[in-house]
Every structure is written in structure tokens, then in C-alpha cells.
Scaffold this motif. Structure first.
Motif, mmCIF file in Angstrom:
data_model
loop_
_atom_site.group_PDB
_atom_site.id
_atom_site.type_symbol
_atom_site.label_atom_id
_atom_site.label_comp_id
_atom_site.label_asym_id
_atom_site.label_seq_id
_atom_site.Cartn_x
_atom_site.Cartn_y
_atom_site.Cartn_z
ATOM 1 N N PHE A 119 -14.205 -10.081 13.090
ATOM 2 C CA PHE A 119 -12.711 -10.206 12.570
ATOM 3 C C PHE A 119 -12.455 -9.524 11.394
ATOM 4 O O PHE A 119 -13.050 -9.944 10.359
ATOM 5 C CB PHE A 119 -12.005 -11.619 12.876
ATOM 6 C CG PHE A 119 -10.805 -11.605 12.207
ATOM 7 C CD1 PHE A 119 -9.644 -11.288 12.904
ATOM 8 C CD2 PHE A 119 -10.455 -12.254 10.830
ATOM 9 C CE1 PHE A 119 -8.427 -11.293 12.252
ATOM 10 C CE2 PHE A 119 -9.225 -12.393 10.336
ATOM 11 C CZ PHE A 119 -8.186 -12.019 11.124
ATOM 12 N N TYR A 120 -11.652 -8.299 11.387
ATOM 13 C CA TYR A 120 -11.171 -7.757 10.019
ATOM 14 C C TYR A 120 -9.966 -8.523 9.327
ATOM 15 O O TYR A 120 -8.799 -8.361 9.838
ATOM 16 C CB TYR A 120 -10.883 -6.462 10.326
ATOM 17 C CG TYR A 120 -11.993 -5.287 10.470
ATOM 18 C CD1 TYR A 120 -12.538 -4.650 9.414
ATOM 19 C CD2 TYR A 120 -12.864 -5.252 11.428
ATOM 20 C CE1 TYR A 120 -13.437 -3.749 8.988
ATOM 21 C CE2 TYR A 120 -13.897 -4.459 11.703
ATOM 22 C CZ TYR A 120 -14.319 -3.772 10.490
ATOM 23 O OH TYR A 120 -15.304 -2.963 10.591
ATOM 24 N N ALA A 121 -10.290 -9.180 8.236
ATOM 25 C CA ALA A 121 -9.087 -9.921 7.547
ATOM 26 C C ALA A 121 -8.507 -9.048 6.701
ATOM 27 O O ALA A 121 -7.066 -8.924 6.522
ATOM 28 C CB ALA A 121 -9.860 -11.016 6.641
ATOM 29 N N LEU A 122 -9.216 -7.631 6.282
ATOM 30 C CA LEU A 122 -8.732 -6.589 5.658
ATOM 31 C C LEU A 122 -9.320 -5.520 5.947
ATOM 32 O O LEU A 122 -10.665 -5.633 6.383
ATOM 33 C CB LEU A 122 -8.852 -6.761 3.947
ATOM 34 C CG LEU A 122 -8.257 -7.867 3.338
ATOM 35 C CD1 LEU A 122 -8.610 -8.399 1.917
ATOM 36 C CD2 LEU A 122 -6.688 -7.966 3.325
ATOM 37 N N LYS A 123 -8.629 -4.295 6.108
ATOM 38 C CA LYS A 123 -9.088 -2.961 6.627
ATOM 39 C C LYS A 123 -8.738 -1.935 5.737
ATOM 40 O O LYS A 123 -7.779 -1.472 5.668
ATOM 41 C CB LYS A 123 -8.748 -2.840 8.008
ATOM 42 C CG LYS A 123 -9.261 -1.717 8.469
ATOM 43 C CD LYS A 123 -10.748 -1.611 9.038
ATOM 44 C CE LYS A 123 -11.366 -0.352 9.880
ATOM 45 N NZ LYS A 123 -12.699 -0.439 9.944
ATOM 46 N N ASP A 124 -9.992 -1.415 4.804
ATOM 47 C CA ASP A 124 -9.751 -0.056 4.097
ATOM 48 C C ASP A 124 -8.437 -0.304 3.355
ATOM 49 O O ASP A 124 -7.318 0.730 3.268
ATOM 50 C CB ASP A 124 -9.576 0.944 5.039
ATOM 51 C CG ASP A 124 -10.800 1.396 5.989
ATOM 52 O OD1 ASP A 124 -11.958 0.985 5.222
ATOM 53 O OD2 ASP A 124 -10.735 1.844 6.853
ATOM 54 N N ILE A 125 -8.362 -1.225 2.292
ATOM 55 C CA ILE A 125 -7.088 -1.522 1.552
ATOM 56 C C ILE A 125 -7.416 -0.657 0.115
ATOM 57 O O ILE A 125 -8.388 -0.525 -0.376
ATOM 58 C CB ILE A 125 -6.980 -2.886 0.971
ATOM 59 C CG1 ILE A 125 -6.894 -3.698 2.312
ATOM 60 C CG2 ILE A 125 -5.936 -3.045 0.023
ATOM 61 C CD1 ILE A 125 -5.551 -3.670 3.141
ATOM 62 N N ASN A 126 -6.480 0.049 -0.045
ATOM 63 C CA ASN A 126 -6.309 1.049 -1.511
ATOM 64 C C ASN A 126 -5.014 0.843 -2.385
ATOM 65 O O ASN A 126 -3.993 1.002 -1.600
ATOM 66 C CB ASN A 126 -6.733 2.341 -1.130
ATOM 67 C CG ASN A 126 -8.038 2.687 -0.577
ATOM 68 O OD1 ASN A 126 -8.691 2.953 -1.279
ATOM 69 N ND2 ASN A 126 -7.917 2.544 0.786
ATOM 70 N N PHE A 127 -5.080 0.245 -3.324
ATOM 71 C CA PHE A 127 -4.051 0.552 -4.325
ATOM 72 C C PHE A 127 -4.402 0.204 -5.705
ATOM 73 O O PHE A 127 -5.477 -0.478 -5.926
ATOM 74 C CB PHE A 127 -2.720 -0.570 -3.983
ATOM 75 C CG PHE A 127 -3.348 -2.071 -3.841
ATOM 76 C CD1 PHE A 127 -3.187 -2.552 -5.124
ATOM 77 C CD2 PHE A 127 -3.626 -2.535 -2.629
ATOM 78 C CE1 PHE A 127 -3.663 -4.027 -5.075
ATOM 79 C CE2 PHE A 127 -3.943 -3.828 -2.786
ATOM 80 C CZ PHE A 127 -3.888 -4.466 -3.708
ATOM 81 N N ASP A 128 -3.579 0.541 -6.675
ATOM 82 C CA ASP A 128 -3.685 0.285 -8.056
ATOM 83 C C ASP A 128 -2.545 -0.595 -8.721
ATOM 84 O O ASP A 128 -1.365 -0.271 -8.272
ATOM 85 C CB ASP A 128 -4.054 1.798 -9.021
ATOM 86 C CG ASP A 128 -5.348 2.371 -8.545
ATOM 87 O OD1 ASP A 128 -6.320 1.739 -8.216
ATOM 88 O OD2 ASP A 128 -5.043 3.686 -8.481
ATOM 89 N N ILE A 129 -2.891 -1.483 -9.783
ATOM 90 C CA ILE A 129 -1.905 -1.938 -10.450
ATOM 91 C C ILE A 129 -1.846 -1.997 -11.829
ATOM 92 O O ILE A 129 -3.022 -2.088 -12.468
ATOM 93 C CB ILE A 129 -1.849 -3.679 -10.222
ATOM 94 C CG1 ILE A 129 -1.426 -3.655 -8.402
ATOM 95 C CG2 ILE A 129 -0.743 -4.327 -10.817
ATOM 96 C CD1 ILE A 129 -1.673 -5.278 -7.975
ATOM 97 N N LYS A 130 -1.073 -1.448 -12.383
ATOM 98 C CA LYS A 130 -0.882 -1.179 -13.864
ATOM 99 C C LYS A 130 -0.723 -2.359 -14.605
ATOM 100 O O LYS A 130 -0.021 -3.286 -14.180
ATOM 101 C CB LYS A 130 0.404 -0.136 -14.031
ATOM 102 C CG LYS A 130 -0.062 1.294 -13.348
ATOM 103 C CD LYS A 130 1.299 2.173 -13.943
ATOM 104 C CE LYS A 130 1.122 3.593 -13.297
ATOM 105 N NZ LYS A 130 2.205 4.530 -13.450
#
Length: 440
Positions: A60-71
């Protein structure tokens, strides 16, 4: 110094269904140990983790290929329906668990409030837990002591600060946990929906404190199902759906994606469970509710075309009718109905209280009674109908009662501009009438 507070690169989290995976546990321990010696606060390894990712069908993929930046200094909402992956993502950022794949880079101390009492040791007192949490954040005892009075005062647990926290209520736990996270001044503060545990007065205090933290320039990750809170606090929102980022934009656009997902899920669920609702009941002769005076024969829900109806929109009406048989002469009878929600709360009662019911005895034989629930009265919910026949006099002695007879699904009509205007969010209440307004 990097201007990024958080960097998420190709992060996935995979769970094997139906078992506790020891290799996954030891993998988390190995990744944690590596991160302790990593000056960039980086954990996860895209080269090795991707190769080790299991391929079994029970994953089960709870998350899949997450990408982001937070300044640094950004206030970002993480939104999505239940099961979208929000809590898993926050636990990875908080380093409670490690990603199965990908890299997370953290620049700054993190204070997180993910669950009631997270990070508290139940056998320690509130005082001891405050100092322990400060130590975990890398603060000296003197630094924590300088904030201690503010923490205790804000939490409102002064009388119990030297009591073991295992004896705290959930509300006391969350008040102290938020106070610790908010006043020990981590560079990055993560706040989950857990604030809903507190009472309304404390929630208002928390919102005010969050605004002060944001004004101070600290980075805040805020999880909430409340669109108003997201719009009020955040300049950006990331919407998750089934473990994937579907929108990373200003709050209104992300909330539109969230609302669309909620509607689609509700429609699918309603379609799946439509057969669970009961639009008609016809009693066999031996099971008809009632006594020697009157017995109920049948009941049904009909749409405007006269068809049996299991569900309606809030903008539509519904016709309710039931049949009963009068067995004895000389009784002045009044048919009635209680309309309730699925928890048994009475939404309204209605009955035939006309003069003819009181002045004329009901003739023996079959009778049909009914009423129409007008459009734009009921709010979205599961509606239960209970029928009865009682005497029409002041005492109202009952002769026939049939409880939980019919059920109806009322779905929200998001296109009903007469009620909503252009608003697409949640509306509270048992009923949703169209009332005449006058605004000067």
C-alpha cells in the motif's frame, strides 16, 4: 544559510498490508542512525531505497513520489480527505518514520503536534515533560525555564503541572502539548488537526498564537479540514489525494481540488450504499404495528414523479405517505411522523392536526396519510422516518407506532445557487431552509 526550511524529493512511503514487517522496522532504524550523523538533516537515500523497494502485490502506497520545497517563513497548509496521506507525510517530516524512498532535508529545529500527547511520557509529570521536550528540541534547561511560566499559563493546567500526564484528560494533554510546541520556539512548527480536541475558547487562543508565530517569521505546516482556517492562516496549500500531490498553489485553488475530491468520494460512496436505504415497507398481516384500535399497513417515500426514492438532493422535495387500518369505531385519530437523523436526533415532528381529525371519529377501514417535505429544507444526511397513529385529543394516547421504518439519503446539491450562492464549502445544521432575507 539555505532559504529552504524543508525539501522533499521523490518521497514515497510503502506499507505491506496485513503484517508487521521487521525489515521495514530495521530499515527505519538504519535510516535514523544515518541521519544522526548527517549535518544537513537529510534522511532517505534515493539510490539505495529505490532499488530495495519491494514489488509484492500486497503493498500500500501511503505516499507516492512527493516533491515540494517550503521556504523559511512560509505558512503552508496540507489538505486532503481522510486517508490522503497527510499524517504520513507529517510523520516523515517530523522524523517519526522514514520514507521508503526519496530524500527529506530539514533546515531547523522541528516542533510537531501530530496526536494528543505526542512526545509525552505518561509516568512523568507535566513539568518533567515540558523540560524533556525542550531537551529533545536541543534547548538547555535554562532556556526552557525562561519559557516555563508562559507555557503553563497558556495551557491552563497550572493545578496539575506536577501530576503525571497519564492522568490528564485528552483536552489537558492537547493544551499542554500545543503550549510546549508553540512557546519553545522551534524554527519549524507542524500542527495537525489535533487542535479540534480542545474547547472552542482554547482553539481561539491557539489560532491567535499561531498568528503570532507566523508574524515572527517561523515556518508553519498546518493541517486542517477547515477552509476558513486555511484561508486565514496560509499563503499556500498542498492538496494530497491517494498519496499524490494533486495541487500545490494558493489556498483557494488547492481547496477547489480538495472539494472536488470530497464530492467525487461522496458520490461514489452514495452510489455504492444506495441499496442500503429503504424507500418502502409493507407489513405482513401478523406483523402490523398497532393494537385493537388501529394498525399500520405500509409506508413509502416517493419522488416528484411518483417513483420510490432512496435518495434526493437538498434542492428536491420528497413525498412521504403511510397507510393504516382503523379497526374500532368511535376514535378520533391523528396520524403523525417523527423525522430523525441517523443518530436519533429528532429533526422535526409533523402530524395531521386539522380540525376534522379532532371533530370526526375515524371510520373503520383503510386510510392513507401523507405529507411533502419541501425542497431546500433538509441538510445532507441519512434521514430516518418513524410513523404513529394516536388519539387527536389533549392526552394524545398512542395506538400504533412503527420506528425506524424508512430511510433516505439526502445529498448536497452544490449547484443550488438559491441556497449557496457561489459558496462550495460545508454548511452546518440539521436543516437548510430557503428563508427570505432583507439587508439594508
Amino acid at each position: 544559510m539555505s532559504s529552504l526550511a524543508i525539501s522533499i524529493e521523490n518521497v514515497s512511503k510503502v506499507y505491506r498490508l496485513g503484517e508487521i514487517n521487521r525489515s521495514q522496522f530495521f530499515g527505519d532504524v538504519r535510516r535514523w542512525a544515518k541521519s544522526k550523523f548527517n549535518p544537513d538533516h537529510t534522511f532517505g537515500d534515493p539510490e539505495t531505497e529505490a532499488e530495495q523497494e519491494p514489488k509484492a502485490p500486497d503493498l500500500f502506497y501511503a505516499l507516492k513520489d512527493i516533491n515540494f520545497d517550503i521556504k523559511q517563513g512560509e505558512t503552508v497548509a496540507i489538505i486532503g480527505a481522510n486517508g490522503a496521506g497527510k499524517s504520513t507525510l507529517l510523520k516523515i517530516i517530523s522524523r517519526i518514520t522514514a520514507p521508503s524512498k526519496g530524500v527529506v532535508r530539514i533546515n531547523g529545529r522541528i516542533g510537531s503536534l501530530l496526536e494528543v500527547g505526542t512526545g509525552f511520557q505518561g509516568d512523568l509529570t507535566g513539568r518533567d515533560n515540558v523540560f524533556m521536550n525542550g531537551s529533545i528540541l536541543g534547548m538547555t534547561r535554562r532556556e526552557v525555564a525562561s519559557k516555563f511560566d508562559d507555557i503553563v499559563s497558556f495551557s491552563g493546567v497550572e493545578k496539575f503541572i506536577d501530576t503525571p500526564v497519564k492522568r490528564y484528560s485528552s483536552g489537558m494533554n492537547v493544551r499542554l502539548a500545543f503550549s510546549v510546541a508553540a512557546f519553545l520556539e522551534p524554527e519549524i512548527l507542524i500542527v495537525d488537526e489535533v487542535l479540534s480536541v480542545g474547547d472552542q475558547q482554547f482553539q481561539n487562543k491557539c489560532m491567535q498564537r499561531l498568528k503570532e508565530i507566523i508574524k515572527d517569521g517561523r515556518t508553519v505546516l498546518f493541517v486542517s479540514h477547515g477552509a476558513g482556517q486555511v484561508r486565514e492562516l496560509c499563503t499556500r496549500a498542498i492538496c494530497l489525494q491517494n498519496g499524490v500531490v494533486v495541487c500545490d498553489d494558493e489556498p483557494n485553488k488547492a481547496l477547489d481540488h480538495y472539494q472536488a475530491a470530497v464530492i467525487a468520494s461522496a458520490e461514489a460512496s452514495a452510489q455504492k450504499t444506495a441499496n442500503d436505504f429503504i424507500p418502502e415497507v409493507i407489513y405482513g398481516e401478523a406483523e402490523r404495528p398497532g393494537d385493537d384500535v388501529v394498525r399500520i399497513l405500509s409506508a413509502r417515500l416517493l419522488d416528484h414523479a411518483g417513483n420510490l426514492a432512496r435518495k434526493v438532493l437538498t434542492s428536491e422535495g420528497i413525498n412521504v405517505e403511510f397507510e393504516y387500518e382503523v379497526l374500532s369505531e368511535g376514535y378520533h385519530l391523528r396520524p403523525a411522523c417523527n423525522v430523525c437523523d441517523e443518530r436519533g436526533n429528532v429533526i422535526f415532528w409533523t402530524g395531521d392536526t386539522s380540525e376534522s381529525r379532532r371533530s370526526q371519529a375515524a371510520k373503520p377501514g383503510k386510510h392513507r396519510a401523507g405529507f411533502t417535505i419541501p425542497p431546500r429544507l433538509l441538510a445532507p444526511s441519512k434521514i430516518i422516518f418513524n410513523f404513529g397513529v394516536a388519539e387527536a385529543g389533549p392526552e394524545g394516547q398512542g395506538h400504533a407506532q412503527a420506528g425506524n421504518v424508512l430511510s433516505l439519503l439526502v445529498e448536497d446539491d452544490l449547484q443550488d445557487t438559491l441556497i449557496r450562492g457561489v459558496y462550495q464549502g460545508a454548511i452546518a445544521g440539521f436543516v437548510r431552509p430557503k428563508l427570505e432575507w432583507k439587508t439594508c
